[in-house]
Design a protein around this motif. Structure first.
Motif, PDB file in Angstrom:
ATOM      1  N   VAL A   1      30.498   3.510  -3.409  1.00 52.59           N
ATOM      2  CA  VAL A   1      31.494   4.813  -3.837  1.00 52.59           C
ATOM      3  C   VAL A   1      31.702   4.853  -5.434  1.00 52.59           C
ATOM      4  O   VAL A   1      31.562   5.780  -5.789  1.00 52.59           O
ATOM      5  CB  VAL A   1      33.123   4.431  -3.085  1.00 52.59           C
ATOM      6  N   ASP A   2      31.779   3.584  -5.993  1.00 50.37           N
ATOM      7  CA  ASP A   2      32.006   3.432  -7.323  1.00 50.37           C
ATOM      8  C   ASP A   2      30.814   4.271  -8.150  1.00 50.37           C
ATOM      9  O   ASP A   2      31.098   4.894  -9.183  1.00 50.37           O
ATOM     10  CB  ASP A   2      32.269   2.183  -8.116  1.00 50.37           C
ATOM     11  N   GLU A   3      29.530   3.980  -7.440  1.00 51.74           N
ATOM     12  CA  GLU A   3      28.486   4.461  -8.233  1.00 51.74           C
ATOM     13  C   GLU A   3      28.027   6.033  -7.735  1.00 51.74           C
ATOM     14  O   GLU A   3      26.938   6.299  -8.137  1.00 51.74           O
ATOM     15  CB  GLU A   3      27.233   3.422  -7.855  1.00 51.74           C
ATOM     16  N   GLN A   4      28.903   6.492  -6.904  1.00 53.84           N
ATOM     17  CA  GLN A   4      28.692   7.773  -6.509  1.00 53.84           C
ATOM     18  C   GLN A   4      27.552   8.144  -5.530  1.00 53.84           C
ATOM     19  O   GLN A   4      26.875   9.262  -5.453  1.00 53.84           O
ATOM     20  CB  GLN A   4      28.887   8.664  -7.441  1.00 53.84           C
ATOM     21  N   PHE A   5      27.329   7.114  -4.701  1.00 55.95           N
ATOM     22  CA  PHE A   5      26.251   7.097  -3.803  1.00 55.95           C
ATOM     23  C   PHE A   5      27.151   7.626  -2.307  1.00 55.95           C
ATOM     24  O   PHE A   5      26.385   8.279  -1.461  1.00 55.95           O
ATOM     25  CB  PHE A   5      25.710   5.791  -3.365  1.00 55.95           C
TER      26      PHE A   5
ATOM     27  N   ARG B   1      31.195   9.316  -1.496  1.00 51.52           N
ATOM     28  CA  ARG B   1      32.602   9.950  -1.856  1.00 51.52           C
ATOM     29  C   ARG B   1      33.596   9.043  -1.583  1.00 51.52           C
ATOM     30  O   ARG B   1      33.512   8.199  -0.940  1.00 51.52           O
ATOM     31  CB  ARG B   1      32.745  11.267  -1.305  1.00 51.52           C
ATOM     32  N   VAL B   2      34.599   9.294  -2.481  1.00 54.07           N
ATOM     33  CA  VAL B   2      35.977   8.082  -2.446  1.00 54.07           C
ATOM     34  C   VAL B   2      36.367   8.380  -1.032  1.00 54.07           C
ATOM     35  O   VAL B   2      36.966   7.243  -0.482  1.00 54.07           O
ATOM     36  CB  VAL B   2      36.795   8.797  -3.778  1.00 54.07           C
TER      37      VAL B   2
ATOM     38  N   VAL C   1      27.493  13.911  -1.554  1.00 58.45           N
ATOM     39  CA  VAL C   1      28.004  13.727  -2.816  1.00 58.45           C
ATOM     40  C   VAL C   1      27.545  14.967  -3.534  1.00 58.45           C
ATOM     41  O   VAL C   1      26.587  15.473  -3.788  1.00 58.45           O
ATOM     42  CB  VAL C   1      27.643  12.328  -3.529  1.00 58.45           C
ATOM     43  N   LYS C   2      28.685  15.800  -4.007  1.00 61.78           N
ATOM     44  CA  LYS C   2      28.531  17.021  -4.953  1.00 61.78           C
ATOM     45  C   LYS C   2      29.130  16.708  -6.310  1.00 61.78           C
ATOM     46  O   LYS C   2      29.966  16.052  -6.478  1.00 61.78           O
ATOM     47  CB  LYS C   2      29.006  18.052  -4.277  1.00 61.78           C
TER      48      LYS C   2
END
Length: 193
Positions: free
Chosen positions: A150-154, A156-157, A192-193
């Motif tokens: 999530v932190d690396e945006q693979f 979404r939160v 992820v957008k």
């Protein structure tokens, strides 16, 4: 009767704490009147889970592929045993009518099952709670890795809510009852957008 799927290890050589957690989970699920659905094995955490549930007159369904029956991994005391052709069918049936998925400590097979259901939930194909029982911090490194995704945006939160962590089996039934439903339209937030 609601069904709770349990993914866990078949190794009998693990620490006693992991085996005891499986026994404790069986007690909690039977007391709450859940049917346990698991991989059909006779030893390790799988065996402890099934043995204790059966001792308490709980409902247990095993799902096991033919090749595991041939090497005598099947639990002979589970009368509700479903034989399947392969691992893919086993995993599909383990989740099919499940109201919740509980994951105990395990090896690569358990982790494979976990990641498959996390992926299915992320894509909106399943919506039930996925609960990790973090015995002795077993899942800490994995949770850290999932959070890194999530932190690396693979991811979404929002995907931090795909799983829920409890410290012991005594917290599982409450989590099943209280966790909010996952989005029926999860596919809309899968990318992820």
């Amino acid at each position: 009767m609601k069904n709770v799927t349990v993914f866990c290890a078949s190794s009998p050589k693990v620490k006693q704490a992991y085996l005891a957690e499986a026994t404790s989970l069986a007690e909690e699920l039977v007391k709450a009147n859940y049917r346990i659905v698991y991989g059909g094995g006779a030893v390790g955490l799988m065996g402890n889970l099934a043995n204790r549930a059966l001792e308490l007159n709980g409902q247990v369904r095993g799902i096991i592929p033919h090749f595991m029956v041939e090497v005598e991994w099947e639990h002979k005391g589970v009368s509700d045993m479903v034989h399947v052709d392969d691992m893919a069918e086993r995993k599909r049936l383990l989740v099919k009518d499940s109201d919740a998925i509980v994951v105990l400590a395990g090896g690569i097979g358990t982790l494979e099952e976990l990641f498959e259901v996390l992926s299915l939930k992320k894509l909106g194909q399943i919506t039930q709670p996925i609960i990790l029982v973090n015995t002795g911090g077993f899942f800490d490194p994995l949770i850290k890795m999932l959070e890194k995704l999530v932190d690396e945006q693979f991811m979404r939160v929002e995907h931090n809510a795909l799983w829920h962590v409890v410290e012991s089996s005594q917290q599982v039934c409450q989590a099943i009852e209280e966790l909010p439903a996952w989005h029926n339209n999860a596919i809309e937030i899968a990318a992820v957008k």
